[in-house]
Design an enzyme around this catalytic site. Structure first.
Site, short mmCIF file in Angstrom:
data_model
loop_
_atom_site.label_atom_id
_atom_site.label_comp_id
_atom_site.label_asym_id
_atom_site.label_seq_id
_atom_site.Cartn_x
_atom_site.Cartn_y
_atom_site.Cartn_z
CE1 TYR A 108 -3.60 65.17 35.31
CE2 TYR A 108 -4.86 64.06 33.33
CZ TYR A 108 -3.93 63.91 34.36
OH TYR A 108 -3.90 62.53 35.31
N GLY A 148 5.69 63.81 44.86
CA GLY A 148 4.57 63.36 45.20
C GLY A 148 4.63 61.80 46.18
N1 LIG Z 1 -4.90 58.09 40.00
C1 LIG Z 1 -4.76 57.66 38.44
O1 LIG Z 1 -5.36 56.70 37.98
C2 LIG Z 1 -4.28 57.84 37.63
C3 LIG Z 1 -4.44 58.20 36.04
C4 LIG Z 1 -3.58 58.16 34.84
C5 LIG Z 1 -2.13 59.56 35.51
N2 LIG Z 1 -2.06 59.82 37.01
C6 LIG Z 1 -0.87 60.64 37.21
O2 LIG Z 1 -0.77 59.87 38.07
C7 LIG Z 1 0.04 61.03 38.94
C8 LIG Z 1 0.36 60.33 40.52
O3 LIG Z 1 -1.30 60.63 40.32
P1 LIG Z 1 -2.06 60.07 41.88
O4 LIG Z 1 -3.06 59.48 41.24
O5 LIG Z 1 -1.40 59.88 42.82
O6 LIG Z 1 -2.39 61.36 41.97
P2 LIG Z 1 -2.72 61.92 43.56
O7 LIG Z 1 -3.08 61.03 44.80
O8 LIG Z 1 -4.30 63.50 43.61
O9 LIG Z 1 -1.53 62.51 44.68
C9 LIG Z 1 -0.77 63.72 43.79
C10 LIG Z 1 0.46 64.01 44.33
O10 LIG Z 1 1.12 64.90 44.27
C11 LIG Z 1 1.34 65.41 45.11
N3 LIG Z 1 1.10 67.05 44.37
C12 LIG Z 1 0.33 68.02 44.57
N4 LIG Z 1 0.63 69.07 44.76
C13 LIG Z 1 1.99 69.63 45.02
C14 LIG Z 1 2.38 70.62 44.97
N5 LIG Z 1 1.79 71.61 44.96
N6 LIG Z 1 3.64 70.52 44.98
C15 LIG Z 1 3.66 68.79 45.47
N7 LIG Z 1 3.68 67.74 45.20
C16 LIG Z 1 2.41 68.20 45.04
C17 LIG Z 1 0.87 65.64 45.98
O11 LIG Z 1 0.80 65.37 47.71
P3 LIG Z 1 1.36 66.74 48.51
O12 LIG Z 1 -0.62 66.94 48.37
O13 LIG Z 1 1.24 66.27 49.60
O14 LIG Z 1 1.94 68.02 48.34
C18 LIG Z 1 0.13 64.29 46.35
O15 LIG Z 1 1.65 63.01 46.49
C19 LIG Z 1 0.48 62.31 37.83
O16 LIG Z 1 1.42 62.06 37.50
C20 LIG Z 1 -1.00 61.91 38.04
O17 LIG Z 1 -1.30 62.74 36.57
C21 LIG Z 1 -3.04 59.02 37.74
#
Ligand SMILES: NC(=O)c1ccc[n+]([C@@H]2O[C@H](COP(=O)([O-])OP(=O)(O)OC[C@H]3O[C@@H](n4cnc5c(N)ncnc54)[C@H](OP(=O)(O)O)[C@@H]3O)[C@@H](O)[C@H]2O)c1
Length: 261
Positions: free
Chosen positions: A164, A18
């Site tokens: 989740y 990601g």
């Molecule tokens: N943002 C928050 O507030 C928050 C809070 C707690 C935890 N987290 C954790 O932090 C991490 C990143 O979160 P984020 O907010 O950056 O999420 P995001 O903006 O939704 O991004 C998700 C990432 O995962 C990739 N992805 C999704 N489906 C995929 C697949 N099938 N195969 C390969 N790559 C895939 C996406 O890239 P593509 O679309 O190009 O595939 C994207 O780079 C996650 O583990 C999330 O649970 C985030």
């Protein structure tokens, strides 16, 4: 070793799932700034290629490997291409994840499977494919992205995302178990549990809703790039050489708060 040397990642190669957008992109850039070469994987080629351009502009080697982590053959191809780029991959950041909101009492099994497929099965598949080379080399750092949702429940109105939360709880359990299994082989396994960060996952909150949300965070804001970059660089680097099986909470103090006012 001096303190800056402890955080120095020159000569190491990282893979960030990601890594094209959101927190993953910040992590990829942060590791590159600390000196690492970086492989980024995700589904969208354009986003990955633009991350690669940014990493190369920092003077580091970088590689974009478009991959759907829910497809086991693609995970194997990703691992093979990454290991052709650098063997072992020194730093694996399992960042890619998804969520699916639906009423808990009617939560669709399909939603459960889709979330687990990426957040747990995909994460495990890639880890299992890259860990042997780490164990063989006697070094490596794996950093799994969990969430505060692994440890705290959320009311139906705010967090209707049972799959989740369960997936992130499992990520933390896997983190501690792998830390024990890989520790004797010189490979450390840790996790980061972010609170709210300013990515697509937070886009639905704007204006007053956003201000109300931030007011509930002890540090009175959502997380930004530097907050996650520092935490991941620490766990990836020799600064954390004696840290394994740990989940570092990076949430502005939310988990420390007793919520009834
Ligand atoms: N943002 C928050 O507030 C928050 C809070 C707690 C935890 N987290 C954790 O932090 C991490 C990143 O979160 P984020 O907010 O950056 O999420 P995001 O903006 O939704 O991004 C998700 C990432 O995962 C990739 N992805 C999704 N489906 C995929 C697949 N099938 N195969 C390969 N790559 C895939 C996406 O890239 P593509 O679309 O190009 O595939 C994207 O780079 C996650 O583990 C999330 O649970 C985030």
């Amino acid at each position: 070793m001096s303190t800056p040397q402890l955080f120095d990642l020159h000569g190491r190669t990282a893979l960030v799932t990601g890594g094209g957008r959101g927190i993953g992109r910040w992590i990829a850039l942060g590791l590159a700034e600390a000196g690492a070469d970086v492989v980024v994987a995700g589904r969208k080629r354009g986003a990955l290629e633009s991350a690669v351009a940014e990493i190369e502009a920092l003077g580091r080697r970088a590689l974009a490997l478009p991959t759907d982590l829910c497809v086991p053959q693609e995970v194997q191809a990703l691992a093979a291409a990454a290991l052709a780029f650098a063997r072992p991959i020194d730093i694996l950041v399992n960042n890619a994840a998804r969520t699916w909101a639906a009423p808990t009492l009617d939560y669709p099994l399909e939603a459960w499977d889709r979330v687990m497929d990426l957040n747990l099965r995909g994460l495990w598949g890639l880890t299992a494919a890259l860990a042997p080379a780490m164990c063989e080399a006697g070094r490596g750092s794996i950093v799994n992205l969990s969430s505060v949702s692994a440890r705290r429940g959320g009311f139906e109105e705010e967090q209707p995302v049972v799959a989740y939360s369960a997936s992130k709880g499992a990520v933390e359990a896997l983190t501690t178990d792998l830390a024990i299994k890989f520790g004797p082989r010189g490979v450390r396994v840790n996790a980061i549990a972010p609170g709210p960060f300013d990515t697509d996952m937070m886009k639905h909150l704007t204006g007053d809703a956003r201000a109300a949300h931030d007011a509930q965070v002890p540090l009175r804001r959502t997380g930004s790039a530097a907050d996650i970059q520092g935490a991941v660089t620490f766990l990836a680097s020799d600064a954390a050489a004696f840290v394994t099986g740990h989940t570092l909470v990076v949430d502005g103090g939310i988990s420390a708060l007793y919520p009834i006012r």
